[in-house]
Write an enzyme that holds these catalytic residues in place. Structure first.
Site, PDB file in Angstrom:
ATOM      1  N   SER A 155     -57.651  11.635  -4.670  1.00  0.00           N
ATOM      2  CA  SER A 155     -57.184  10.326  -4.227  1.00  0.00           C
ATOM      3  C   SER A 155     -57.553   9.333  -5.320  1.00  0.00           C
ATOM      4  O   SER A 155     -58.705   9.286  -5.759  1.00  0.00           O
ATOM      5  CB  SER A 155     -57.873   9.959  -2.913  1.00  0.00           C
ATOM      6  OG  SER A 155     -57.885   8.557  -2.762  1.00  0.00           O
TER       7      SER A 155
ATOM      8  N   ASP B 253     -62.588  -0.540   0.861  1.00  0.00           N
ATOM      9  CA  ASP B 253     -61.406  -1.375   0.637  1.00  0.00           C
ATOM     10  C   ASP B 253     -60.931  -2.090   1.894  1.00  0.00           C
ATOM     11  O   ASP B 253     -60.521  -3.248   1.849  1.00  0.00           O
ATOM     12  CB  ASP B 253     -60.276  -0.530   0.050  1.00  0.00           C
ATOM     13  CG  ASP B 253     -60.573  -0.135  -1.392  1.00  0.00           C
ATOM     14  OD1 ASP B 253     -61.210  -0.942  -2.090  1.00  0.00           O
ATOM     15  OD2 ASP B 253     -60.186   0.969  -1.797  1.00  0.00           O
TER      16      ASP B 253
ATOM     17  N   ASP C 217     -47.983   7.444   2.260  1.00  0.00           N
ATOM     18  CA  ASP C 217     -48.668   6.821   3.388  1.00  0.00           C
ATOM     19  C   ASP C 217     -48.080   5.468   3.764  1.00  0.00           C
ATOM     20  O   ASP C 217     -47.836   5.187   4.935  1.00  0.00           O
ATOM     21  CB  ASP C 217     -50.163   6.678   3.095  1.00  0.00           C
ATOM     22  CG  ASP C 217     -50.855   8.028   3.084  1.00  0.00           C
ATOM     23  OD1 ASP C 217     -50.252   9.009   3.562  1.00  0.00           O
ATOM     24  OD2 ASP C 217     -51.986   8.099   2.576  1.00  0.00           O
TER      25      ASP C 217
HETATM   26  N1  ARG Z   1     -65.502   3.516  -4.547  1.00  0.00           N
HETATM   27  C1  ARG Z   1     -64.716   2.524  -5.228  1.00  0.00           C
HETATM   28  C2  ARG Z   1     -64.814   1.231  -4.483  1.00  0.00           C
HETATM   29  O1  ARG Z   1     -65.230   1.199  -3.377  1.00  0.00           O
HETATM   30  C3  ARG Z   1     -63.308   2.969  -5.466  1.00  0.00           C
HETATM   31  C4  ARG Z   1     -62.430   3.022  -4.288  1.00  0.00           C
HETATM   32  C5  ARG Z   1     -61.136   3.631  -4.619  1.00  0.00           C
HETATM   33  N2  ARG Z   1     -60.188   3.327  -3.607  1.00  0.00           N
HETATM   34  C6  ARG Z   1     -59.226   4.146  -3.258  1.00  0.00           C
HETATM   35  N3  ARG Z   1     -58.407   3.713  -2.356  1.00  0.00           N
HETATM   36  N4  ARG Z   1     -59.108   5.357  -3.748  1.00  0.00           N
HETATM   37  O2  ARG Z   1     -64.471   0.212  -5.021  1.00  0.00           O
END
Ligand code: ARG
Length: 415
Positions: free
Chosen positions: A177, A126, A17
């Site tokens: 993921s 994120d 990506d």
């Molecule tokens: N749900 C968790 C959080 O919001 C993990 C996120 C994982 N991020 C990812 N890009 N796979 O902190």
């Protein structure tokens, strides 16, 4: 002809990506792209990453080792706070984002960039954490969310990569993921999206399943200094080594698997699998030491602060005055949280088998039922009289007058 393009710094993981994003930012947005890989304990295959970045036309690829900074300024303060989101998640990914944001901004300043970019999706936490942190630190920078602004399927991305000569490794595609750093690993998507389905064995990489853990426990003495872990079995070692060692050992015993339905900031419930053997073990050890060195009132109030602290980390409010205020409180509570905890690691659990501190509030002379008892038992009666006084008064004045109250059913009922 001089290059008049503006520069953008892209948070680069080395995967498909962000490699596609490197090209896309040039082709579709007209930027010159500097790639920044932040190593929080999740370093990709650097040669492959470099090859892709170059093939995608990046002007540079910089790698920053931020593991120690991450532990000292992000993970360990969260440990001191006992910050855990919704009673399970030790916040590894969430803690990493403000640091990545800070390093992106620093790099943007260094290379004179006008923008920064990341590949977060448009439905996760994120993007919020990164965007809010970047806005707080550098409101003048433009933020491009390459994934949320350019929705591509995996097939589209592969086609785009091969059209532009970006090598796509022919490895087996993970069905999940994932996001990892030294504090923990998050796994989502694929079959895990069905909350009725038990996570398959291949969702886990850092922890053994319980049928493969050792038959015998391991004991590990973890020493804390002002709430920060500093030594294992008496050896003072650097933070990164300490966490890696705890992770290795606790992972072997199957400790730190977390499976939770989580409430995202953007309003979605999601099913999340985490592996955080070191964080879970260190949190249990830290709590055990606090149980010995903090008063009842400190422990209770601090538990409320812990929840607030976890929420603000999860919700992307790291660079806020509220955080500074809570952090000051937490730091103050840690001034006597110095001592050792002997952790028993076995069959998926990390349990404190013993704890000691020069600042212990535990008094054997007061607690013992054996000889040497210094507790003045004659003082108990007067204490109980006053403690129960308001209960007695209210029972007489009000409660005993209502025979129908179920709490007083022990009393003979009038017909
Ligand atoms: N749900 C968790 C959080 O919001 C993990 C996120 C994982 N991020 C990812 N890009 N796979 O902190």
């Amino acid at each position: 002809m001089p290059d008049t393009r503006e520069t953008i710094v892209l948070a680069y993981s080395g995967g498909l990506d962000t490699s596609v994003a490197t090209k896309w930012l040039q082709e579709e947005r007209g930027y010159e792209v500097v790639c920044l890989t932040v190593d929080l304990g999740n370093l990709p295959d650097l040669d492959a990453a470099r090859e892709r970045a170059t093939a995608a036309g990046a002007k540079a690829l910089d790698v920053v080792d931020a593991k120690d900074t991450f532990l000292q300024f992000f993970a360990f303060p969260a440990l001191a706070a006992n910050a855990v989101y919704e009673e399970g998640y030790p916040l590894a990914t969430a803690l990493g984002r403000p640091l990545i944001a800070k390093l992106l901004v620093d790099k943007a300043r260094e290379v004179g960039a006008t923008a920064v970019a990341h590949g977060c999706t448009g439905k996760g936490n994120d993007q919020v954490r990164l965007d809010v942190a970047i806005h707080a630190l550098a409101p003048d920078l433009t933020i491009v969310g390459t994934t949320r602004e350019n929705l591509m399927t995996r097939e589209d991305a592969i086609a785009y990569a091969s059209k532009h000569g970006i090598p796509v490794r022919a490895t087996v595609e993970s069905p999940y993921s994932t996001d990892e750093n030294i504090w923990g690993r998050a796994v989502e998507c694929g079959i895990l999206e069905d909350p009725w389905v038990e996570p398959p064995a291949d969702a886990f990489e850092w922890t053994r399943s319980l049928d493969e853990t050792p038959a015998d426990p391991d004991y590990l003495v973890i020493s804390f200094d002002h709430g920060i872990p500093v030594a294992l079995d008496g050896d003072t070692i650097p933070a990164v080594d300490l966490v890696n060692r705890v992770q290795e050992l606790a992972g072997r015993h199957g400790i730190g698997r977390i499976d939770q339905i989580e409430n995202r900031l953007v309003g979605i419930k999601s099913r999340e699998i985490y592996e955080a053997p070191a964080a879970v073990t260190l949190l249990a050890a830290h709590r055990a030491l606090e149980s010995l060195t903090l008063s009842k009132q400190q422990l209770r109030f601090k538990a409320r602060v812990a929840q607030e602290y976890a929420d603000l980390i999860y919700n992307g409010l790291w660079f806020s005055a509220h955080h500074q205020d809570l952090a000051s409180y937490v730091q103050s509570t840690q001034r006597h949280v110095t001592g050792d905890v002997r952790m028993k690691l076995w069959r998926g659990t990390a349990v404190a088998a013993g704890q000691r501190s020069d600042f212990s509030l535990y008094s054997h002379a007061l607690a013992t039922y054996g000889s040497g008892d210094q507790f003045d038992q004659s003082a108990a009666q007067g204490f109980i009289k006053l403690w129960g006084l308001p209960v007695e008064v209210q029972a007489q004045a009000q409660l005993l007058r209502d025979p129908s109250d179920p709490l007083f059913l022990a009393r003979p009922q009038e017909q």
